[in-house]
Motif scaffolding. Structure first.
Motif, mmCIF file in Angstrom:
data_model
loop_
_atom_site.group_PDB
_atom_site.id
_atom_site.type_symbol
_atom_site.label_atom_id
_atom_site.label_comp_id
_atom_site.label_asym_id
_atom_site.label_seq_id
_atom_site.Cartn_x
_atom_site.Cartn_y
_atom_site.Cartn_z
ATOM 1 N N LYS A 112 76.510 81.371 47.437
ATOM 2 C CA LYS A 112 77.199 81.923 47.138
ATOM 3 C C LYS A 112 77.687 82.416 49.040
ATOM 4 C CE LYS A 112 80.168 86.406 45.534
ATOM 5 N NZ LYS A 112 79.929 88.012 45.013
ATOM 6 N N SER A 113 79.292 82.758 48.797
ATOM 7 C CA SER A 113 79.382 82.769 50.382
ATOM 8 C C SER A 113 79.110 81.892 50.830
ATOM 9 C CB SER A 113 79.460 84.180 50.332
ATOM 10 O OG SER A 113 79.977 84.988 50.042
ATOM 11 N N ASP A 135 80.458 81.406 42.471
ATOM 12 C CA ASP A 135 80.890 82.226 43.928
ATOM 13 C C ASP A 135 82.899 82.041 42.949
ATOM 14 O OD1 ASP A 135 82.622 82.369 46.317
ATOM 15 O OD2 ASP A 135 80.753 81.442 47.208
#
Length: 245
Positions: A54-55, A82
């Motif tokens: 994620k990110s 995500d």
């Protein structure tokens, strides 16, 4: 703090594509775009998923027709991790249009790729990133370092070899030229509408003969470029709406 700097975080881009010639074309277009960027190439969906978290990225280019796990299946698993990363499919057909909407993909880039479509995707990713991170412009005003949030800037005006940064609450004078500031500020959000004006499209309320800002002030448009400026603003608003989806 140096005079005349803008927060310019790296635009983190991943490409999942199993055809080297298509990778070369896409990377070439990305490198032609003037922003600070980092590109990671994966040669399959499996390779991307094994590394993804994620990110990690601002923008993903996913080829639909990859072997084993295709782009749509890869995107499904990405969205479980995500929900915000910008996803763009590259493809030779539009057979998966419905799936792209379901997965909140920005758009299809139909091969052979063209620069404008790639640039549009990069602009969208920059919009989302800047909105989340709150970038600033650093200048020296009256011998004191000042950080001005970009979202507070209405427009910048050139006057008597100085630049006036008009914001919600103040007008900051800097010895930096408007040419230098225009190169620092993120495009197309900040656009040179006139030889003496750089306008923040986020703060435009309407377009008439000139740009009417949301506080009622006016940023001038060069007469001969009026149609071009109006179209640039409309394109920006369209991309911004997509970034909020």
């Amino acid at each position: 703090m140096a005079d005349g700097t803008v927060d310019n975080p790296v635009l983190r881009i991943a490409i999942a594509e199993d055809t080297q010639s298509d990778i070369d074309i896409l990377v070439g277009f990305i490198n032609d775009y003037q922003t600070n960027k980092q590109i990671r190439v994966y040669h399959s969906g499996e390779e991307l998923l094994a590394d993804f978290h994620k990110s990690q990225y601002d923008l993903l280019f996913l080829d639909i027709y990859m072997y084993e796990i295709n782009g749509v299946e890869t995107a499904e698993r990405i969205r479980d991790i995500d929900t915000q990363v910008v996803i763009v499919f590259t493809t030779t057909s539009e057979d998966f249009t419905r799936e792209s909407y379901r997965l909140n993909a920005y758009k299809y880039l139909v091969k052979p790729l063209v620069a404008k479509d790639v640039f549009d995707a990069l602009e969208l990713a920059i919009l989302k990133r800047d909105k989340a991170q709150g970038a600033t412009l650093a200048i020296v005003y009256e011998n004191v370092p000042v950080l001005i949030p970009l979202n507070e800037i209405l427009y910048i005006e050139s006057s008597n070899r100085r630049s006036l940064v008009h914001t919600d609450d103040d007008v900051y004078t800097t010895t930096m030229t408007i040419d230098a500031l225009a190169k620092l500020l993120p495009s197309p959000r900040f656009t040179r509408s006139h030889r003496s004006f750089v306008v923040n499209f986020d703060r435009v309320d309407e377009v008439s003969d000139d740009f009417i800002m949301d506080d009622g002030s006016v940023a001038y448009i060069t007469v001969k470029n009026h149609r071009k400026m109006k179209r640039a603003y409309e394109d920006y608003v369209f991309n911004k709406v997509r970034s909020d989806v």
